[in-house]
Design an enzyme around this catalytic site. Structure first.
Site, PDB file in Angstrom:
ATOM      1  N   GLU A 199     -11.272   1.054  -3.844  1.00  0.00           N
ATOM      2  CA  GLU A 199     -10.665   1.464  -2.580  1.00  0.00           C
ATOM      3  C   GLU A 199      -9.413   2.294  -2.876  1.00  0.00           C
ATOM      4  O   GLU A 199      -9.119   2.626  -4.015  1.00  0.00           O
ATOM      5  CB  GLU A 199     -10.315   0.221  -1.745  1.00  0.00           C
ATOM      6  CG  GLU A 199      -9.432  -0.769  -2.481  1.00  0.00           C
ATOM      7  CD  GLU A 199      -9.267  -2.105  -1.769  1.00  0.00           C
ATOM      8  OE1 GLU A 199      -9.621  -2.202  -0.583  1.00  0.00           O
ATOM      9  OE2 GLU A 199      -8.770  -3.054  -2.399  1.00  0.00           O
ATOM     10  N   ASP A 203       0.806  -1.224   0.000  1.00  0.00           N
ATOM     11  CA  ASP A 203       0.000   0.000   0.000  1.00  0.00           C
ATOM     12  C   ASP A 203       0.838   1.272   0.000  1.00  0.00           C
ATOM     13  O   ASP A 203       0.633   2.168   0.832  1.00  0.00           O
ATOM     14  CB  ASP A 203      -0.942   0.021   1.218  1.00  0.00           C
ATOM     15  CG  ASP A 203      -1.700  -1.273   1.402  1.00  0.00           C
ATOM     16  OD1 ASP A 203      -2.035  -1.901   0.392  1.00  0.00           O
ATOM     17  OD2 ASP A 203      -1.950  -1.666   2.555  1.00  0.00           O
TER      18      ASP A 203
END
Length: 539
Positions: free
Chosen positions: A187, A15
């Site tokens: 997302e 991420d």
């Protein structure tokens, strides 16, 4: 021209949020249940990266006691505005079933090395928050919206709300600016402004082998956003076994020379469908089309080698892979499970030149394990320690562990048996099923014991030697007569790809001590040596 070798951050570094401030580049990555929270790295050439102090280093900023496996810190976002660094992160408390308890916070600092502020609570409506600073000086919070209701799209869109930096609070209406594409699982939003457009970058397709990065744009901040007609902009080719897999969850940065790059997560299977090192961070070079759409150079599939910018930097020496525990503090690569480093369970001073771990809870605990570990970043490596430990009974254990989570680990431990006395054995947990693969533990003589793990891709073999055996640490332990214990173990279950339980971290290797009687018996580790195979990174 320089060449970037991917992944730039090997091992568990998912991420990525990338940021440039003047001539400095920073990447923040998720740490989930591992403490301290958020891994920060710095570079000036995009090739060489050095680890910085973690910003979430105290319990008042990040309380993870009891957080579930693959809970804790998800998808941090690093930004800079008004003379301060801003870091947004989620502390995930629950994630299985219909509901997800996802609390979002903001900390800030004048310097990237800190000190970082106490956290400002933001919201809990979804995870993957980010902060966008517009040209007019306003700041905006984005996060995905989680919809738990039956029959609905759980990934219900991207929320946008203004954040008042002066008053440290959200203000005004919440806008749902993007409900995603047919790829689904929308997302990880990030916003950028360029040439009169707002560009929304999201992750879609789920963080597995169908993972992707989607780009949409609008002339207005609140939308509507049109999707790039070639979407997805970045994804992986599952038919190319040697390619970086799971590519997605990207963020963008413009280099000092005007080049654009995308930092994204990826993974490298050890065997088919099993990524022991977890999700890693890679960089891809980007170009803009004449009609102002972003393209991955050579994409949409990621490349192992990418043209770097024309920058030159002599990176500081990396921290040594061999730790003798003689320094007053721990190396930055060390992490613990859920709780901060403190003298209730860890000490570098009670026995100088040793790491003392006071026996904690079991390997399946989500509260107070006494476990100190570092990321596995190579698939061919030897790991060694020397242990002083004198247990009184079977509930006291200490040793060398390869750990994914409470469900999956492989542990070479010293304990005491009523018949054998002090002894050495192996414990294994595969998908939550406990096993002791040896027919009998190995009895030990008095004194220290050396423990070693040798990993060759998915195959692990444990070894031991007397504690007074001498070797040359510069020659990979030459001179020590290591004795194998047990047969080679297939540890490919230490991976993201559990068939029944979605999870998001990576394999760690380290030291631990348990005292299930509650007495807190201490174990002293004299050293920890992590030795990658010569001239290999990982494959």
């Amino acid at each position: 021209m320089s060449t970037i070798a991917n992944p730039i951050l090997p091992g568990f570094h998912p991420d990525p949020s990338i940021l440039r401030v003047d001539d400095d580049y920073y990447i923040a990555t998720s740490t989930f249940e591992w403490f301290p929270g958020v891994a920060l790295h710095h570079s000036r050439d995009l090739l060489q990266w050095r680890q910085l102090p973690s910003p979430l280093d105290r319990r008042s900023q990040l309380d993870m006691i009891g957080d579930i496996d693959s809970g804790g810190v998800w998808a941090p976002c690093l930004s800079y505005a008004h003379g301060r660094f801003h870091l947004i992160y989620t502390n995930v408390k629950s994630r299985r079933g219909a509901f997800k308890d996802t609390h979002n916070y903001l900390v800030s600092a004048e310097r990237i090395e800190g000190p970082w502020s106490e956290p400002v609570p933001l919201n809990s409506s979804g995870f993957d928050p980010s902060l966008f600073h517009d040209d007019d000086g306003s700041s905006w919070l984005l996060n995905m919206i989680w919809d738990f209701r039956k029959g609905r799209n759980a990934f219900a869109g991207i929320a946008l709300q203004r954040y008042d930096i002066e008053r440290q609070r959200l203000t005004g209406p919440v806008h749902n600016i993007f409900r995603g594409t047919s790829l689904g699982v929308t997302e990880a939003p990030h916003l950028y402004r360029r040439n009169g457009y707002y560009y929304l970058v999201t992750a879609e397709g789920g963080t597995g082998y169908g993972h992707a990065m989607t780009v949409a744009r609008s002339r207005q901040l609140t939308g509507p956003y049109e999707v790039d007609p070639t979407n997805p902009v970045l994804t992986s080719n599952p038919d190319a076994a040697d390619q970086l897999q799971k590519a997605g969850h990207g963020s963008l940065v413009e280099a000092a020379g005007g080049e654009w790059y995308c930092a994204h997560l990826c993974a490298r299977p050890v065997v088919a469908g099993r990524c022991m090192l977890g999700r890693e961070t890679a960089l891809q070079r980007c170009v803009w089309t004449e009609d102002d759409w972003l393209r991955i150079e050579g994409g949409p599939y990621p490349s192992h080698r990418v043209a770097g910018p024309d920058l030159h930097w002599q990176a500081p020496l990396a921290e040594p892979d061999r730790d003798t525990f003689e320094s007053p503090g721990l190396h930055r690569y060390w992490q613990s499970l859920r709780r901060p480093f403190d003298d209730t369970w860890l000490s570098l001073t009670e026995r100088p030149g040793c790491l003392r771990l006071k026996g904690g809870e079991s390997m399946q605990s989500t509260h107070r394990q006494s476990l100190l570990a570092r990321r596995l970043t190579h698939l061919e490596v030897e790991v060694e320690t020397r242990l002083s430990f004198h247990p009184d009974h079977f509930q006291q254990m200490a040793g060398l562990i390869l750990y994914y989570d409470t469900q999956d680990y492989v542990y070479l431990r010293v304990t005491r048996d009523e018949t054998l006395g002090r002894c050495l054995g192996i414990l294994v947990s595969r998908h939550g099923v406990y096993d002791e693969p040896l027919t009998s533990d190995f009895p030990l003589v008095d004194g220290d014991v050396r423990l070693m793990a040798r990993l060759e891709r998915e195959w692990l073999r444990f070894f031991h030697a007397p504690g007074d055996a001498q070797g040359d640490p510069d020659r990979d332990g030459d001179g020590i007569e290591w004795q194998p214990i047990g047969e080679p173990l297939d540890i490919s279950h230490l991976c993201d790809d559990d068939p029944d339980y979605i999870r998001f971290t990576g394999t760690f290797v380290g030291l631990c001590a348990q005292d299930l009687s509650g007495a807190g018996l201490a174990a002293d580790f004299h050293e920890f040596d992590y030795r990658p195979a010569k001239s290999r990174r990982s494959s």
